[in-house]
Design a protein around this motif. Structure first.
Motif, short mmCIF file in Angstrom:
data_model
loop_
_atom_site.label_atom_id
_atom_site.label_comp_id
_atom_site.label_asym_id
_atom_site.label_seq_id
_atom_site.Cartn_x
_atom_site.Cartn_y
_atom_site.Cartn_z
N LEU A 331 -19.24 8.14 -21.88
CA LEU A 331 -18.67 8.28 -20.89
C LEU A 331 -20.06 8.19 -19.76
O LEU A 331 -20.71 9.34 -19.82
CB LEU A 331 -17.75 9.46 -20.47
N SER A 332 -20.07 7.17 -19.04
CA SER A 332 -21.38 6.94 -18.29
C SER A 332 -21.09 6.72 -16.82
O SER A 332 -22.33 6.95 -16.14
CB SER A 332 -22.09 5.75 -18.97
N ASP A 333 -20.03 6.64 -16.35
CA ASP A 333 -19.51 6.48 -15.08
C ASP A 333 -18.47 7.19 -14.69
O ASP A 333 -17.40 7.34 -15.51
CB ASP A 333 -19.48 4.99 -14.83
N LEU A 334 -18.31 7.85 -13.40
CA LEU A 334 -17.39 8.49 -12.87
C LEU A 334 -17.09 7.95 -11.64
O LEU A 334 -17.84 7.83 -10.57
CB LEU A 334 -17.49 9.97 -12.74
N PRO A 335 -15.69 7.56 -11.27
CA PRO A 335 -15.22 7.10 -9.89
C PRO A 335 -15.82 8.20 -8.86
O PRO A 335 -15.50 9.35 -8.95
CB PRO A 335 -13.85 6.93 -10.04
N PRO A 336 -16.12 7.68 -7.49
CA PRO A 336 -16.52 8.65 -6.58
C PRO A 336 -15.47 9.60 -6.12
O PRO A 336 -15.79 10.93 -6.00
CB PRO A 336 -16.96 7.72 -5.47
N ASP A 337 -14.24 9.07 -6.10
CA ASP A 337 -13.38 10.01 -5.77
C ASP A 337 -12.49 10.77 -6.78
O ASP A 337 -11.22 11.23 -6.86
CB ASP A 337 -12.28 9.35 -4.77
N LYS A 351 -20.39 18.55 -19.34
CA LYS A 351 -21.47 18.47 -20.17
C LYS A 351 -21.33 17.55 -21.32
O LYS A 351 -20.16 17.16 -21.96
CB LYS A 351 -21.54 19.75 -20.72
N SER A 352 -22.28 17.05 -22.17
CA SER A 352 -22.48 16.34 -23.26
C SER A 352 -21.81 15.21 -23.19
O SER A 352 -21.24 14.66 -23.93
CB SER A 352 -21.88 17.28 -24.31
N ASN A 353 -21.98 14.50 -21.91
CA ASN A 353 -21.34 13.01 -21.66
C ASN A 353 -22.65 12.16 -21.73
O ASN A 353 -23.83 12.49 -22.14
CB ASN A 353 -20.55 12.88 -20.55
N ASN A 354 -22.55 11.16 -21.33
CA ASN A 354 -23.81 10.09 -21.15
C ASN A 354 -23.90 9.62 -19.56
O ASN A 354 -24.27 8.68 -19.25
CB ASN A 354 -23.25 8.94 -21.86
N LEU A 355 -23.81 10.54 -18.83
CA LEU A 355 -23.78 10.30 -17.21
C LEU A 355 -25.14 10.27 -16.94
O LEU A 355 -25.87 10.94 -17.24
CB LEU A 355 -23.18 11.54 -16.54
N GLN A 356 -25.60 9.01 -16.23
CA GLN A 356 -26.64 8.47 -15.80
C GLN A 356 -27.00 9.00 -14.19
O GLN A 356 -28.14 9.14 -13.90
CB GLN A 356 -27.04 7.13 -16.30
N GLN A 357 -25.87 9.07 -13.55
CA GLN A 357 -26.26 9.15 -12.27
C GLN A 357 -24.55 9.95 -11.55
O GLN A 357 -23.70 9.54 -12.17
CB GLN A 357 -26.44 7.85 -11.52
N ASN A 376 -26.89 18.34 -20.81
CA ASN A 376 -26.70 17.30 -21.81
C ASN A 376 -26.35 16.21 -21.64
O ASN A 376 -25.28 15.66 -22.28
CB ASN A 376 -26.18 18.05 -23.10
N ASN A 377 -26.61 15.33 -20.22
CA ASN A 377 -26.02 14.34 -20.03
C ASN A 377 -27.77 13.54 -20.03
O ASN A 377 -28.53 13.84 -20.61
CB ASN A 377 -25.71 14.13 -18.60
N THR A 378 -27.65 12.24 -19.32
CA THR A 378 -29.01 11.52 -19.16
C THR A 378 -29.30 11.40 -17.63
O THR A 378 -29.58 10.17 -17.33
CB THR A 378 -28.94 10.20 -19.94
#
Length: 604
Positions: A331-337, A351-357, A376-378
């Motif tokens: 999971l690297s991306d989440l919608p803004p809303d 926690k412990s996803n792959n979120l970059q921003q 524990n993301n990026t």
């Protein structure tokens, strides 16, 4: 008055007589209570005790050697309404064993060795309300086994070895409220298996080997509130299969093989209180998945293969207080809303996803959020105002990311009680000044502060952020120079500049060189307040600041000299090793000679 006294005495006499009679009739391995409850324990018990109080209503046999319920075992139990035989390795029940106790309301045969049952063994029990057959070795049940149990409300067949259930096995149980067939080996269920159970409140079919759900298999379960289907091998769900369950409160679909879920699968369940779909290899979720669920307080979605989720995934869960969207390593991306419509949310775990921003407005509407876990993301950076609206935030975990710095005043609007910043590659240059200042003023709030360390530049490695001095971070506009400097208009010498001595540096005026006229390659560290010019021949390696003095260390760059120093170092090490070995050999010879002398004296 005398009449009432005589009546009272008579009642007391009868009570005492019953008490002494019951105690006198109680077997030695049993405990008999005045309310008619009898419990017998012991491996010497091979059949139901014959000497029991006449008013025994409940008989519990525990850890006995009663392996068979014989035809006459329950003959004298005409008042008994509850019978249990557990932990006794029971393996056989006579087909006529229950003909003498049609009044039984509860029968518990848990934790025995039953592998087969006669098809009509329970037919006399027309008043039975509870039947416990769990934790046995049952491999099959017949279609008419429970046919006469029209009063049955609770049936437990869990923890057996059932591989199939006849489609008509429960068709006569119109009063059944709880059915548990979990922890078996069921691979399929007929669409009509549960159709007649109109009063069913709880259905457990979890921990089987089911590969799919049949269309319409829950039709008719209009009163069902709890449905457990987790820990199977379900790979597909028919569209609208849960729609008849309008009173459903609890639905567990976790730990299956689902990769996709049909659109609107969880619509028409407004009373849903718990829904689990975690631990499935989900690749994507449809844009329309969740219906109106205002009563759901918490939701778990983890251990999936999701890369992102629909922006309106939680929009119908207005009552959500805890959201655990974590442990999704893709999971690297989440919608803004995504979190727009969760006004009651108090805990959010990413926690412990792959979120970059993260988007600056991700948490802007979470006014009641108290706990935010981003560890524990990026994450490499955070927007300046990302926490601005989180006025109730008390716990923030950022450890284990790729953060080198945080924006100034990022915590200004928060009442953060606890923040975790460890295990990030903090860049301890001038840009970190604001964060260092905040840490020093909020030491009580920073957990694991000893692990909040510098990872760059090299001369600051392993220093903690709160150990950085103010004077090291006060001169953030210093320029940088190359080892060989360019000439300027103010320069009067034709040759390249050389490094002045300490005396010359103290007496000579500062060269009139503008900072923007100097080419930059190496950073001048904050303690240097003047321009430093280094002639070609030495490379700057490290400096320390102590008591107002700057100590600069240089390493000779000439290859011949460096090689000589390296050869000398190796020679010294080799000489040391040789001396140690020589000393050890000398000690060996000395010990050997001492032993020879000792033997000579022994002969004398």
């Amino acid at each position: 008055m005398d009449y009432f006294l005589s009546e009272l005495m008579w009642i007391l006499f009868l009570s005492m007589l019953t008490f002494f009679t019951s105690n006198a009739a109680c077997p030695s391995l049993c405990k008999c209570l005045s309310n008619g409850f009898v419990t017998c324990i012991g491996d010497t018990i091979t059949d139901t005790p014959t000497q029991l109080p006449i008013h025994t209503y409940k008989l519990n046999l525990f850890k006995t050697n009663m392996h068979v319920i014989r035809e006459q075992s329950l003959k004298k139990m005409k008042l008994m309404t509850r019978f249990s035989l557990v932990y006794s390795h029971l393996h056989t029940i006579h087909p006529q064993a229950f003909h003498f106790v049609p009044q039984l309301k509860s029968l518990m045969l848990t934790r025995n060795d039953l592998s087969t049952l006669h098809a009509r063994v329970f037919s006399p029990l027309v008043a039975l309300e509870e039947l416990y057959l769990d934790r046995n070795q049952l491999e099959a049940i017949t279609a008419d086994m429970f046919e006469e149990l029209v009063a049955l409300e609770y049936l437990d067949l869990s923890y057996n070895k059932l591989s199939s259930v006849p489609s008509e096995a429960f068709s006569k149980l119109v009063n059944l409220e709880i059915l548990d067939i979990g922890n078996n080996y069921l691979t399929t269920l007929s669409p009509t298996t549960f159709r007649s159970l109109i009063k069913l409140n709880q259905l457990s079919i979890h921990k089987n080997q089911l590969k799919k759900l049949e269309p319409g298999m829950f039709d008719g379960l209009v009163n069902l509130q709890y449905l457990q289907i987790h820990s199977n091998k379900i790979a597909t769900i028919p569209p609208e299969v849960f729609w008849p369950l309008k009173k459903l409160k609890n639905l567990t679909l976790s730990s299956n093989k689902l990769q996709y879920i049909p659109e609107r699968s969880f619509y028409n369940m407004p009373k849903l209180f718990k829904l689990t779909i975690y631990n499935n290899p989900l690749l994507s979720l449809p844009d329309e998945l969740m219906g109106h669920m205002p009563e759901m307080p918490e939701f778990y979605l983890y251990d999936t293969n999701l890369i992102t989720v629909p922006g309106n995934l939680f929009s119908n869960m207005s009552g959500l207080q805890t959201l655990n969207l974590h442990f999704n390593d893709r999971l690297s991306d989440l919608p803004p809303d995504l979190f727009c419509c969760l006004p009651e949310l108090q805990k959010l775990s990413l926690k412990s996803n792959n979120l970059q921003q993260l988007h600056p407005k991700h948490f802007s509407r979470l006014n009641k959020l108290e706990i935010l876990l981003l560890n524990n993301n990026t994450l490499k950076n955070l927007p300046k105002n990302i926490f601005q609206e989180l006025e109730q935030l008390t716990m923030l975990d950022l450890h284990g990311n790729q953060l080198k710095n945080l924006p100034e005043d990022i915590f200004k609007s928060n009442t953060v009680v606890t923040v975790i910043l460890s295990a990030n590659p903090w860049d301890c240059t001038c840009s970190i000044k604001a964060l260092v200042k905040w840490i020093k003023h909020n030491k009580h709030a920073v957990l694991e502060s000893d692990d909040v360390m510098c990872h760059s530049p090299q001369y600051q490695i392993l220093r903690t952020l709160d150990s950085l001095h103010d004077e090291e971070l006060n001169n953030c506009n210093m320029t940088t120079v190359t080892p060989s400097c360019t000439r300027t208009q103010e320069t009067t010498q034709e040759s390249s500049w050389t490094t002045p001595t300490a005396t010359e540096a103290a007496s000579s005026p500062r060269p009139n060189v503008k900072p923007d006229e100097i080419s930059s390659t190496y950073d001048i560290s904050p303690p240097f307040h003047d321009i430093i010019v280094v002639e070609e021949g030495h490379d700057f390696v490290h400096h320390n600041y102590h008591s107002g003095w700057v100590y600069v260390w240089f390493l000779p760059s000439k290859a011949v000299l460096a090689g000589f120093l390296m050869f000398s170092h190796i020679l010294l090490v080799a000489a040391g090793v040789f001396l140690i070995l020589a000393n050890m050999y000398a000690m060996h010879l000395l010990c050997k000679r001492a032993n020879e002398i000792k033997e000579q004296f022994a002969r004398i």
